[in-house]
Enzyme design. Sequence first.
Site, short mmCIF file in Angstrom:
data_model
loop_
_atom_site.label_atom_id
_atom_site.label_comp_id
_atom_site.label_asym_id
_atom_site.label_seq_id
_atom_site.Cartn_x
_atom_site.Cartn_y
_atom_site.Cartn_z
N GLU A 436 0.83 -1.22 0.00
CA GLU A 436 0.00 0.00 0.00
C GLU A 436 0.86 1.27 0.00
O GLU A 436 0.46 2.30 0.52
CB GLU A 436 -0.97 0.02 1.19
CG GLU A 436 -1.86 -1.19 1.30
CD GLU A 436 -2.64 -1.49 0.03
OE1 GLU A 436 -2.85 -0.57 -0.78
OE2 GLU A 436 -3.04 -2.65 -0.15
N GLY A 437 2.03 1.18 -0.60
CA GLY A 437 2.93 2.33 -0.68
C GLY A 437 4.01 2.23 0.37
O GLY A 437 3.73 2.26 1.56
#
Length: 591
Positions: A436-437
């Site tokens: 998610e980054g």
Amino acid sequence: MSDYVHPYRDTEFVLGELVELERFCAEAGLSDVNGELVSAILAEAGRLGSEVLAPLNAVGDTQGARLGERGVEETPGFSGAYGQFVESGWPSLTAAEAWGGQNLPNVVGTAVNEIWHSANMAFALCPMLTQGAIEALAHHGSAELQAAWLPKLVSGEWTGTMNLTEPDAGSDLAAIKARAVPNGDHYLISGQKIFITWGDHQMTDNVVHLVLARLPDAPAGVKGISLFVVPKFLLDAQGRPGARNDAQCVSLEHKLGIHGSPTCVMSFGEKEGAVGYLVGEPHKGLACMFTMMNHARQSVGLQGLSISERAYQQARQYARERLQGTRKDGSRFPIIEFPDVRRMLLQMKASIEAMRALALVAAAEVDRTAHAPDPAAAARHQGRVDLLTPIVKGWLTELAQEVTSLGVQIHGGMGFIEETGAARHYRDARILTIYEGTTGIQALDLVGRKTLLNRGELLGGLLDEIGETVARLESAGPFAAQARALGEALAAGREARRLLLEGAEADAALAGSVSVNFLMLFGYLCGGWLMARSALRAQALLETGGDRAFLEAKLVTARFYCEQLLPRTQALLAAIRAGSGSIMALSDEQF
């Protein structure tokens, strides 16, 4: 191995004293939501977590998902546990009533989700991704798409996924190659996606994929990406799963941890093309996906807290039971009596309490945005959500690496042995700073969109609020030392903000060079701020006859955080002051 027990008391303290949940619910017209209801919800969730999900954690680690003739076969026991999860209504907790949800505040759902991730993070990833899919469809889907897919996703009868990454397109989504060709009332999707969490399983009779792809006339770059619903099974005339779609898992990744969570390589359109339905407007898919991703980023930050809590509980039990020292009379005593073991346990405990406070306070800002009385208030609270999201995701997951490592250290040599389970938490936590980054991406978001783009206005508001807490500490007799420490950390935050705003324009490499240290500084500062607020409330409650043992322990953890963790802001500021010079000095060949 320790049994998992949800830390209700601390969660209830944060919800009651820092979030002020009952006051918020009264102002938002949610009069049926109160502390008594939330306590009952947490207790019931805790039972499912400790009695059903936690025992399957080790099973998932040793008997992870497999790819068989029917597709992905989940860990033994997971399907039955998921059935209980759905039957009890947990997937619908925070969803809108229009789609069968219970309409409880997001912050209550966040508190409950901590239980699932602490008990069994590999399992909990499945409903976490479904919640993100619900958010994306609820905000961007057409009425027809919402009616077709949301009720079953909200009930948990179907699960959802997020399909972004491709072999040549990781964080650089502009490189996405998956294609979507118009075909009557739908599109035909083709391409491959990797790292798809819970991309296939047998626990439900459908899996609803949200897939990023390009239309034939799409402009280059991220402005040419569209979002599509691509189900595992197409729906028949009655809205039930019918024909199998041309979407399948072709392999599973072999991972360091979270073995119970299948990480799939998904292939779309190997035959006639996978049927997909456009979500939102053409070429606007990235904005739709970011609705899902931002929800997931706070959820992953929560995972950092959750796995840290599980590691702490196990380390605490081991320290109480492990006899190592010998007294003069020949009797032996447990290692929890050694000062250094106590230091490590207190560092774990104080870190976790700060993490929990930040996760729940940030989650409550989502609720305050949704229920704001006017547009100006909504914009103010949304700004705080935007600011805190990369800090929650980045700082909580990075700190989880240290906390779970301390859990291994407290076990000594036994921590390195898989049978104790301490290593499992350490391995499971490692993914959290990546998906998610990555931390670097969260940090660039914080220094770029959340600070430089608004000339530090969002950070300025947060710093002023922290300053108000410093003033309250200064006026409260017992907290003079903590007031000085938080004041010094606040000054470091103000200076870091000034250095970034003044230096980024002249030095193109500065923002990227200092970004992670910048994020971590504000993480520790926010943690110190909320621990200070916790100490003020604990002292006030002690004076009115509250739970003395808990409140006195809260004062100690707040003091420990102030003495042992908050000073890290000074080292981070020194690194920020150094700028980009040495970071950019070597040529590529010199590395």
